[in-house]
Write an enzyme that holds these catalytic residues in place. Structure first.
Site, PDB file in Angstrom:
ATOM      1  N   ASP A 109       0.854  -1.179   0.000  1.00 25.35           N
ATOM      2  CA  ASP A 109       0.000   0.000   0.000  1.00 25.35           C
ATOM      3  C   ASP A 109       0.899   1.242   0.000  1.00 25.35           C
ATOM      4  OD1 ASP A 109      -3.021   0.842   0.622  1.00 25.35           O
ATOM      5  OD2 ASP A 109      -1.697   2.167   1.764  1.00 25.35           O
ATOM      6  N   ASN A 156      -2.347  12.993  -3.804  1.00 21.81           N
ATOM      7  CA  ASN A 156      -3.487  13.506  -4.575  1.00 21.81           C
ATOM      8  C   ASN A 156      -3.854  14.930  -4.162  1.00 21.81           C
ATOM      9  OD1 ASN A 156      -4.006  11.334  -6.309  1.00 21.81           O
ATOM     10  ND2 ASN A 156      -5.243  10.271  -4.786  1.00 21.81           N
ATOM     11  N   HIS A 211      -4.889  14.571  -8.838  1.00 27.53           N
ATOM     12  CA  HIS A 211      -5.136  13.170  -9.167  1.00 27.53           C
ATOM     13  C   HIS A 211      -4.382  12.687 -10.412  1.00 27.53           C
ATOM     14  CE1 HIS A 211      -8.164  12.140  -6.120  1.00 27.53           C
ATOM     15  NE2 HIS A 211      -8.490  13.426  -6.189  1.00 27.53           N
ATOM     16  N   ASP A 264      -2.170   9.365 -10.363  1.00 28.80           N
ATOM     17  CA  ASP A 264      -2.231   8.244 -11.310  1.00 28.80           C
ATOM     18  C   ASP A 264      -0.851   7.930 -11.877  1.00 28.80           C
ATOM     19  OD1 ASP A 264      -4.939   8.036 -10.916  1.00 28.80           O
ATOM     20  OD2 ASP A 264      -5.505   9.052 -12.772  1.00 28.80           O
ATOM     21  N   GLU A 296      -4.832   2.465  -4.034  1.00 33.45           N
ATOM     22  CA  GLU A 296      -3.370   2.443  -3.997  1.00 33.45           C
ATOM     23  C   GLU A 296      -2.845   1.164  -3.369  1.00 33.45           C
ATOM     24  OE1 GLU A 296      -4.695   4.685  -0.258  1.00 33.45           O
ATOM     25  OE2 GLU A 296      -5.350   4.508  -2.325  1.00 33.45           O
TER      26      GLU A 296
END
Length: 235
Positions: free
Chosen positions: A114, A122, A127, A131, A157
Site C-alpha cells: 500500500d 493527490n 489526481h 495516477d 493504492e
C-alpha cells in the site's frame, strides 16, 4: 440466379447437339454449327463457373477476416474484463480468481503493498499526478520482480502480488527488493518528493482459501503501518 436458370441454355444446346449427332445424313455445316454452338456455351459455362468460384473465394476470405476480427474483439473484451485500465495489472476480481485457483493446487505466497500517505499525493499534486505515481510504482514493481508473480490492483493504492509455489522466505526477499528499489530513488512522476510503500507478506499451503492468505498478508501490512510505514512485515 437459380441453378436451373444458370444452366438452362446449356441443357438446351446439349440436347440440340445430341439430336444433330443422332442424324447421320445431315450436311457437314449443320454438324459444324452445332459444334460451334456447343463450344460457345461450354466456354460460357466455364466463365460462369470461374466467376462463382472467385465469388466463393472472396466470400471465404471475407469470412476468415471477420472471424479473425471477432477473435481479436473477444480477446480485447476478455482482457478489459480482467485488467485494471490504469496500470494494466489484473483487477480485483481477476487476481482473486487467480489466487484461489492456484491455492487449490499448490502453495503460494502473497505480498500486499500500500502506498504510504497516498492521499497527500493527490491533495498536494492532483489526481493526474497521483495516477502517474501509481503507474511509475507498478513499473518499479515489475522491474524488481523480474517477470515473477502476478500483480493485481485490489484498491485505489493497494496492490497484491501472487507468488505461485513460492515459500515465505523467498517472498519476503522479493518484497524487500521492491521496498529497497522504491527507497533508492524517487519516482519519475515526483522526482522531488519521496513516495514509499508498506508491505505485508504471507504464505499458505495448498487447499487454503483466498481469505486466509489475504487476511494474513493484510494483518502484516497493518503491522507495518502501525510501526511507522515504509517497511516489510510478514506472517
Amino acid at each position: 440466379m437459380s441453378t436451373f436458370e444458370l444452366f438452362t441454355p446449356e441443357y438446351d444446346i446439349l440436347l440440340a447437339a445430341r439430336n444433330v449427332a443422332a442424324q447421320p445424313d445431315r450436311p457437314a455445316e449443320v454438324y459444324r454449327d452445332s459444334l460451334l454452338a456447343l463450344t460457345e456455351h461450354y466456354q460460357r459455362l466455364v466463365r460462369e463457373s470461374h466467376r462463382l468460384i472467385s465469388r466463393s473465394d472472396r466470400a471465404e476470405r471475407e469470412l476468415t477476416r471477420l472471424n479473425h476480427q471477432l477473435h481479436q474483439l473477444a480477446d480485447e473484451l476478455a482482457y478489459k474484463a480482467t485488467h485494471d485500465p490504469l496500470t494494466d495489472v489484473y483487477n480485483r476480481g481477476a487476481i482473486i480468481d487467480i489466487i484461489s485457483t492456484v491455492l487449490t493446487q499448490r502453495q503460494a505466497s502473497l505480498i500486499v503493498l500500500d502506498i504510504d500517505h497516498f492521499k497527500r499525493v493527490n491533495d498536494n499534486f492532483g489526481h493526474p499526478t497521483g495516477d502517474a505515481v501509481i503507474c511509475d510504482l507498478i513499473t518499479r514493481v515489475r522491474h524488481a520482480l523480474g517477470g515473477v508473480g502476478s500483480i493485481g490492483r485490489v484498491g485505489g493504492e493497494e496492490f497484491t502480488i501472487l507468488l505461485d509455489n513460492v515459500a515465505l522466505q523467498q517472498a519476503v526477499l522479493y518484497a524487500q527488493r521492491i521496498h529497497a528499489d522504491l527507497n533508492r530513488s524517487n519516482l519519475a512522476a515526483l522526482p522531488a518528493y519521496p513516495v514509499t510503500a508498506s508491505f505485508g507478506v504471507s504464505w499458505a499451503p495448498a487447499t487454503t482459501g483466498f481469505d486466509t492468505l489475504y487476511n494474513a498478508a493484510d494483518a502484516a501490512l497493518y503491522e507495518a503501518k502501525q510501526q511507522g510505514r515504509n517497511r516489510v512485515m510478514f506472517r
